[in-house]
Design an enzyme around this catalytic site. Structure first.
Site, PDB file in Angstrom:
ATOM      1  N   ASP A  60       0.874  -1.178   0.000  1.00 24.30           N
ATOM      2  CA  ASP A  60       0.000   0.000   0.000  1.00 24.30           C
ATOM      3  C   ASP A  60       0.908   1.224   0.000  1.00 24.30           C
ATOM      4  O   ASP A  60       2.131   1.088  -0.147  1.00 24.30           O
ATOM      5  CB  ASP A  60      -0.914  -0.017   1.228  1.00 24.30           C
ATOM      6  CG  ASP A  60      -0.140   0.290   2.492  1.00 24.30           C
ATOM      7  OD1 ASP A  60      -0.520   1.212   3.215  1.00 24.30           O
ATOM      8  OD2 ASP A  60       0.869  -0.415   2.744  1.00 24.30           O
ATOM      9  N   ARG A  62       0.644   4.196   2.319  1.00 20.72           N
ATOM     10  CA  ARG A  62       0.421   5.193   3.376  1.00 20.72           C
ATOM     11  C   ARG A  62       1.546   5.128   4.404  1.00 20.72           C
ATOM     12  O   ARG A  62       1.915   4.041   4.857  1.00 20.72           O
ATOM     13  CB  ARG A  62      -0.914   4.931   4.062  1.00 20.72           C
ATOM     14  CG  ARG A  62      -1.193   5.864   5.240  1.00 20.72           C
ATOM     15  CD  ARG A  62      -2.471   5.521   5.936  1.00 20.72           C
ATOM     16  NE  ARG A  62      -3.613   5.928   5.136  1.00 20.72           N
ATOM     17  CZ  ARG A  62      -4.880   5.786   5.547  1.00 20.72           C
ATOM     18  NH1 ARG A  62      -5.137   5.237   6.707  1.00 20.72           N
ATOM     19  NH2 ARG A  62      -5.875   6.173   4.784  1.00 20.72           N
ATOM     20  N   SER A 172       1.106  -4.154   9.597  1.00 15.88           N
ATOM     21  CA  SER A 172      -0.058  -4.169  10.482  1.00 15.88           C
ATOM     22  C   SER A 172      -1.275  -4.774   9.790  1.00 15.88           C
ATOM     23  O   SER A 172      -2.167  -5.304  10.439  1.00 15.88           O
ATOM     24  CB  SER A 172      -0.360  -2.747  10.956  1.00 15.88           C
ATOM     25  OG  SER A 172      -0.516  -1.905   9.836  1.00 15.88           O
TER      26      SER A 172
END
Lengths: 286, 146
Positions: A60, A62, A172
């Site tokens: 991803d 971010r 995470s």
């Protein structure tokens, strides 16, 4: 003259001089009730899968700093060598520097052996370095590439342990991504199927984990070819402001339309002015 | 940082204990803390390292060399590490004046670190340091006069 360091020549590398002072400052700050600033992490979803001809890595985009998004479009798939790429989760600076150091070392090594570097070499270098620093370098990595022995995929943890597996997830959002993998992975997939699987796994991490978000980056590595797709998929699109009349995006036009205020009366008074004095002053443009 | 580390040599080191250098009280010529030259001492500062990695990083190169020599001795016999250590000693003596930086090229080539990049090349590079050691003090320390 009161310090030993004056007498011996200064050495490079990590310096632990300020550790005691930092510990004291931290204790003082905590006593007052504040908290010291947190390092920028990439609370992340990264994953990789081995398919028929090679490896697909996904991440991803971010980067978070505590509870705030620090970077909406950061690049988490790092270059190690022309045939080996590495996704990084954990502390952003640690993953950047670690992958850059290993990339340089691998380049020097491949120049000295005269061969294309192997994924196992990069894996060993990374695990020995991370073990040397006992987990204080917070870098969790997914390393993948294709070399003369075939496609390989490794996951490397911050303390230095590694796993060689056909599909791995870290970060995470790893549980969300692993759920998708466990459901739909099968050995020897085709390229399109593998890309769709990785895209869905990262999307699962993005939508179900607060630390992951924004776009999905993919990197498809095959023998002799690397496809770095950035962004492969914009999962979270930001809204665009539109002007109602013209229908095209306008950034904040707060003017009122003509005719908003009604005109009751109109008088025009011409002013008769004559030129009295004209004075020209040239600018000094030398 | 040596990218090829001798991880299996660790078993041969189990019996020997690794010396803890650098954190012992700075004993001067008479066995007590030399306040004039080393500054004030504090038991807390001397006993515990300020960071768990401090000790292991200080001794890292030494321990690596020890392990490599041990493995070499087990494989090729005593002559191999002896010859190599003689060369290390010779290379270590090729230095400039104590306060000037030296490239240590011969030593790096012997160790194999001339084609690796580690944190000691990137962070805290002594070439880019803003302060220089006092030439007089450093030469006196090297000659043993201090």
């Amino acid at each position: 003259m009161a310090t030993v360091s004056v007498c011996q020549y200064h050495r490079g590398g990590f310096s632990f001089e300020n550790c005691k002072r930092n510990a004291l400052l931290e204790a003082d700050i905590n006593k007052l009730g504040f908290s010291s600033p947190a390092a920028r992490k990439t609370g992340t979803t990264i994953c990789g899968v081995v398919y028929k001809d090679g490896v697909v890595l996904g991440a991803d985009t971010r980067a978070t700093e505590g509870m705030v998004v620090a970077d909406k479009n950061c690049s988490k798939i790092h270059y190690i060598s022309p045939n080996v790429y590495c996704c990084g989760a954990g502390t952003a600076a640690d993953t950047e520097m670690t992958t850059q150091i290993i990339s340089s070392n691998l380049e020097l090594h491949s120049l000295s052996t005269g061969r294309l570097p192997r994924v196992a070499t990069a894996n060993r270098m990374l695990k020995q370095m991370l073990f040397r620093y006992q987990g204080y370098i917070g870098a969790a990595l997914v390393l993948g590439g294709v070399d003369c022995t075939g496609p390989h995929l490794y996951s490397i943890y911050p303390h230095g342990s590694t796993d060689k597996l056909p599909y791995v997830t870290m970060g995470s959002g790893s549980l969300a991504a692993m759920a998708v993998f466990e459901d739909r992975y099968r050995p020897n997939m085709e390229e399109e199927e593998a890309k769709r699987l990785v895209r869905d796994a990262i999307a699962a991490g993005i939508f179900n984990d607060l630390g992951s978000g924004s776009n999905i980056d993919l990197c498809v590595i095959t023998k002799g070819k690397v496809d770095y797709l950035r962004p492969h998929d914009v999962a979270n699109k930001k809204g665009v402001r539109e002007d109602k009349i013209y229908g095209r995006p306008v950034t904040g036009n707060y003017r009122y339309k003509h005719g908003t205020t009604g005109v009751l009366a109109k008088t025009v008074t011409p002013l008769n002015l004559e030129v009295v004095e004209e004075n020209v002053q040239t600018m000094d443009t030398s | 940082m040596c990218f090829v580390q001798n991880t299996r040599g660790l078993r041969s080191q189990l019996k020997d204990s690794v010396p803890v250098t650098g954190l012992c009280p700075q004993a001067g010529p008479y066995g007590v803390q030399d306040s004039l030259r080393r500054g004030f001492s504090s038991v807390k500062n001397e006993l515990l390292p300020s960071h768990p990695l401090e000790l292991s990083e200080k001794n890292f190169q030494l321990n690596q060399d020890k392990m490599n020599f041990n493995t070499l001795r087990n494989i090729q016999g005593l002559h191999a590490p002896l010859k190599l250590q003689m060369e290390y000693r010779a290379a270590r003596q090729i230095q400039r004046l104590p306060f000037l930086p030296s490239s240590n090229l011969a030593l790096d080539t012997l160790r194999g670190t001339d084609d690796t990049i580690g944190f000691e090349d990137i962070l805290n590079d002594p070439v880019l340091s803003e302060v220089m050691g006092d030439p007089h003090i450093m030469t006196e320390y090297k000659l043993g006069v201090l």
